[in-house]
Design a protein around this motif. Structure first.
Motif, PDB file in Angstrom:
ATOM      1  N   THR A  59       0.839  -1.193   0.000  1.00 43.77           N
ATOM      2  CA  THR A  59       0.000   0.000   0.000  1.00 43.77           C
ATOM      3  C   THR A  59       0.871   1.239   0.000  1.00 43.77           C
ATOM      4  OG1 THR A  59      -1.635  -1.186   1.326  1.00 43.77           O
ATOM      5  CG2 THR A  59      -1.865   1.191   1.227  1.00 43.77           C
ATOM      6  N   GLY A  60       0.394   2.280  -0.645  1.00 45.61           N
ATOM      7  CA  GLY A  60       1.092   3.559  -0.644  1.00 45.61           C
ATOM      8  C   GLY A  60       0.123   4.685  -0.922  1.00 45.61           C
ATOM      9  N   ILE A  61       0.677   5.879  -1.071  1.00 46.29           N
ATOM     10  CA  ILE A  61      -0.131   7.074  -1.300  1.00 46.29           C
ATOM     11  C   ILE A  61       0.322   7.750  -2.591  1.00 46.29           C
ATOM     12  CG2 ILE A  61      -0.717   9.369  -0.395  1.00 46.29           C
ATOM     13  CD1 ILE A  61      -0.301   8.179   2.413  1.00 46.29           C
ATOM     14  N   TYR A  62      -0.646   8.143  -3.396  1.00 43.31           N
ATOM     15  CA  TYR A  62      -0.340   8.906  -4.603  1.00 43.31           C
ATOM     16  C   TYR A  62       0.000  10.314  -4.138  1.00 43.31           C
ATOM     17  CZ  TYR A  62      -0.640  10.098  -9.544  1.00 43.31           C
ATOM     18  OH  TYR A  62      -0.352  10.473 -10.835  1.00 43.31           O
ATOM     19  N   SER A  63       1.254  10.729  -4.343  1.00 41.61           N
ATOM     20  CA  SER A  63       1.731  11.937  -3.681  1.00 41.61           C
ATOM     21  C   SER A  63       1.885  13.160  -4.572  1.00 41.61           C
ATOM     22  CB  SER A  63       3.067  11.650  -2.994  1.00 41.61           C
ATOM     23  OG  SER A  63       4.028  11.246  -3.943  1.00 41.61           O
ATOM     24  N   ASN A  64       1.952  12.984  -5.885  1.00 39.63           N
ATOM     25  CA  ASN A  64       2.161  14.139  -6.743  1.00 39.63           C
ATOM     26  C   ASN A  64       1.636  13.835  -8.145  1.00 39.63           C
ATOM     27  OD1 ASN A  64       3.488  15.958  -8.675  1.00 39.63           O
ATOM     28  ND2 ASN A  64       4.618  16.684  -6.891  1.00 39.63           N
ATOM     29  N   LYS A  65       0.519  14.447  -8.507  1.00 34.75           N
ATOM     30  CA  LYS A  65      -0.108  14.181  -9.803  1.00 34.75           C
ATOM     31  C   LYS A  65       0.735  14.693 -10.970  1.00 34.75           C
ATOM     32  CE  LYS A  65      -4.543  14.332 -12.091  1.00 34.75           C
ATOM     33  NZ  LYS A  65      -4.822  12.915 -12.137  1.00 34.75           N
ATOM     34  N   GLU A  66       1.341  15.861 -10.822  1.00 31.96           N
ATOM     35  CA  GLU A  66       2.116  16.446 -11.922  1.00 31.96           C
ATOM     36  C   GLU A  66       3.308  15.571 -12.310  1.00 31.96           C
ATOM     37  OE1 GLU A  66       2.998  20.318 -10.408  1.00 31.96           O
ATOM     38  OE2 GLU A  66       0.892  20.903 -10.472  1.00 31.96           O
ATOM     39  N   LYS A  67       3.936  14.953 -11.322  1.00 29.16           N
ATOM     40  CA  LYS A  67       5.104  14.108 -11.588  1.00 29.16           C
ATOM     41  C   LYS A  67       4.769  12.618 -11.498  1.00 29.16           C
ATOM     42  CE  LYS A  67       8.388  17.548 -10.020  1.00 29.16           C
ATOM     43  NZ  LYS A  67       9.441  17.877  -9.063  1.00 29.16           N
ATOM     44  N   ASN A  68       3.477  12.289 -11.209  1.00 32.90           N
ATOM     45  CA  ASN A  68       3.022  10.903 -11.121  1.00 32.90           C
ATOM     46  C   ASN A  68       3.823  10.104 -10.091  1.00 32.90           C
ATOM     47  OD1 ASN A  68       1.247   8.843 -11.902  1.00 32.90           O
ATOM     48  ND2 ASN A  68       2.785   7.963 -13.263  1.00 32.90           N
ATOM     49  N   LEU A  69       3.900  10.628  -8.858  1.00 33.82           N
ATOM     50  CA  LEU A  69       4.728   9.999  -7.832  1.00 33.82           C
ATOM     51  C   LEU A  69       3.909   9.204  -6.826  1.00 33.82           C
ATOM     52  CD1 LEU A  69       7.296  12.863  -7.130  1.00 33.82           C
ATOM     53  CD2 LEU A  69       7.594  10.839  -8.575  1.00 33.82           C
ATOM     54  N   PHE A  70       4.517   8.154  -6.323  1.00 31.34           N
ATOM     55  CA  PHE A  70       3.933   7.197  -5.374  1.00 31.34           C
ATOM     56  C   PHE A  70       4.846   7.142  -4.159  1.00 31.34           C
ATOM     57  CE2 PHE A  70       3.530   2.515  -4.298  1.00 31.34           C
ATOM     58  CZ  PHE A  70       2.224   2.569  -3.853  1.00 31.34           C
ATOM     59  N   LEU A  71       4.282   7.362  -2.983  1.00 27.48           N
ATOM     60  CA  LEU A  71       5.024   7.354  -1.727  1.00 27.48           C
ATOM     61  C   LEU A  71       4.704   6.060  -0.996  1.00 27.48           C
ATOM     62  CD1 LEU A  71       6.705   9.203   0.255  1.00 27.48           C
ATOM     63  CD2 LEU A  71       4.500   9.877   1.217  1.00 27.48           C
ATOM     64  N   HIS A  72       5.751   5.284  -0.634  1.00 27.50           N
ATOM     65  CA  HIS A  72       5.503   4.008   0.026  1.00 27.50           C
ATOM     66  C   HIS A  72       6.714   3.568   0.836  1.00 27.50           C
ATOM     67  CE1 HIS A  72       7.814   1.487  -2.949  1.00 27.50           C
ATOM     68  NE2 HIS A  72       7.658   2.601  -3.630  1.00 27.50           N
ATOM     69  N   ALA A  73       6.476   2.628   1.728  1.00 26.40           N
ATOM     70  CA  ALA A  73       7.554   2.066   2.538  1.00 26.40           C
ATOM     71  C   ALA A  73       8.300   1.024   1.717  1.00 26.40           C
ATOM     72  CB  ALA A  73       6.990   1.433   3.797  1.00 26.40           C
ATOM     73  N   ALA A  74       9.602   1.037   1.845  1.00 23.99           N
ATOM     74  CA  ALA A  74      10.452   0.092   1.123  1.00 23.99           C
ATOM     75  C   ALA A  74      11.228  -0.741   2.145  1.00 23.99           C
ATOM     76  CB  ALA A  74      11.403   0.850   0.212  1.00 23.99           C
ATOM     77  N   PRO A  75      11.880  -1.811   1.688  1.00 26.29           N
ATOM     78  CA  PRO A  75      12.684  -2.612   2.612  1.00 26.29           C
ATOM     79  C   PRO A  75      13.706  -1.747   3.347  1.00 26.29           C
ATOM     80  CG  PRO A  75      12.498  -3.708   0.499  1.00 26.29           C
ATOM     81  CD  PRO A  75      11.902  -2.333   0.328  1.00 26.29           C
ATOM     82  N   LEU A  76      14.138  -2.215   4.469  1.00 27.53           N
ATOM     83  CA  LEU A  76      15.112  -1.531   5.320  1.00 27.53           C
ATOM     84  C   LEU A  76      14.538  -0.272   5.966  1.00 27.53           C
ATOM     85  CD1 LEU A  76      18.271  -1.936   3.067  1.00 27.53           C
ATOM     86  CD2 LEU A  76      17.487  -3.443   4.903  1.00 27.53           C
ATOM     87  N   ASN A  77      13.215  -0.268   6.178  1.00 27.22           N
ATOM     88  CA  ASN A  77      12.539   0.817   6.905  1.00 27.22           C
ATOM     89  C   ASN A  77      12.723   2.192   6.288  1.00 27.22           C
ATOM     90  OD1 ASN A  77      11.568  -1.004   8.842  1.00 27.22           O
ATOM     91  ND2 ASN A  77      13.526  -0.937   9.895  1.00 27.22           N
ATOM     92  N   LYS A  78      12.709   2.267   4.972  1.00 22.07           N
ATOM     93  CA  LYS A  78      12.808   3.542   4.280  1.00 22.07           C
ATOM     94  C   LYS A  78      11.462   3.888   3.659  1.00 22.07           C
ATOM     95  CE  LYS A  78      17.615   2.980   2.927  1.00 22.07           C
ATOM     96  NZ  LYS A  78      18.539   2.894   1.794  1.00 22.07           N
ATOM     97  N   VAL A  79      11.187   5.163   3.579  1.00 23.33           N
ATOM     98  CA  VAL A  79      10.030   5.636   2.843  1.00 23.33           C
ATOM     99  C   VAL A  79      10.581   6.318   1.598  1.00 23.33           C
ATOM    100  CG1 VAL A  79       8.066   7.207   2.844  1.00 23.33           C
ATOM    101  CG2 VAL A  79       8.632   5.911   4.906  1.00 23.33           C
ATOM    102  N   ILE A  80      10.072   5.885   0.449  1.00 22.43           N
ATOM    103  CA  ILE A  80      10.576   6.440  -0.802  1.00 22.43           C
ATOM    104  C   ILE A  80       9.428   6.961  -1.667  1.00 22.43           C
ATOM    105  CG2 ILE A  80      12.659   5.020  -0.840  1.00 22.43           C
ATOM    106  CD1 ILE A  80      11.322   3.218  -2.872  1.00 22.43           C
ATOM    107  N   GLU A  81       9.785   7.838  -2.580  1.00 21.58           N
ATOM    108  CA  GLU A  81       8.834   8.378  -3.528  1.00 21.58           C
ATOM    109  C   GLU A  81       9.402   8.103  -4.916  1.00 21.58           C
ATOM    110  OE1 GLU A  81       6.227  12.349  -3.342  1.00 21.58           O
ATOM    111  OE2 GLU A  81       8.373  12.704  -3.430  1.00 21.58           O
TER     112      GLU A  81
END
Length: 101
Positions: A59-81
C-alpha cells in the motif's frame, strides 16, 4: 478490528483494475493505493476482476499528480517516492484505490 472504509471510499473506475487498464488521469494526490496480486493471503480478496480474485500485497499514497509519484515504505525501513507508472508496471497485477472525499 479496522472499521470499513477507514482509509477512504473506493474510487469508481479504480476500485479493482488491472495494471494495463489504469487511467492514471483519475488518480488524485492523497489517494490510498493498494497494489494487487493474485497470490492468495489469509484474508478476503480485495477485488475480483474478470472472475479472478486479487489480494493487496502493498500500500502507498499517490503523492504528486504532476510528476506521477507514489510514496511508500520500502525494505530496510525507508520511505521512498518514485514514479508510479514505472513502479506499477514492474510490481503489480492491478490496483484498488480509496479516497477521502
Amino acid at each position: 478490528i479496522i472499521a470499513k472504509e477507514q482509509l477512504g471510499k473506493p474510487v469508481k473506475g479504480l476500485d479493482g483494475i488491472l495494471t494495463e487498464n489504469i487511467d492514471f488521469s483519475k488518480l488524485k494526490q492523497g489517494d490510498v493505493i493498494y497494489l494487487l496480486s493474485a497470490n492468495e493471503i489469509v484474508d478476503k480478496p480485495l477485488a475480483e476482476i474478470n472472475g479472478k480474485k486479487y489480494w493487496p500485497w502493498h500500500t502507498g499514497i499517490y503523492s504528486n499528480k504532476e510528476k506521477n509519484l507514489f510514496l511508500h515504505a520500502a525494505p530496510l525501513n525507508k520511505v521512498i517516492e518514485q514514479n508510479f507508472k514505472d513502479y506499477i508496471q514492474q510490481t503489480s497485477d492491478g490496483i484498488f484505490v480509496t479516497r477521502f472525499y
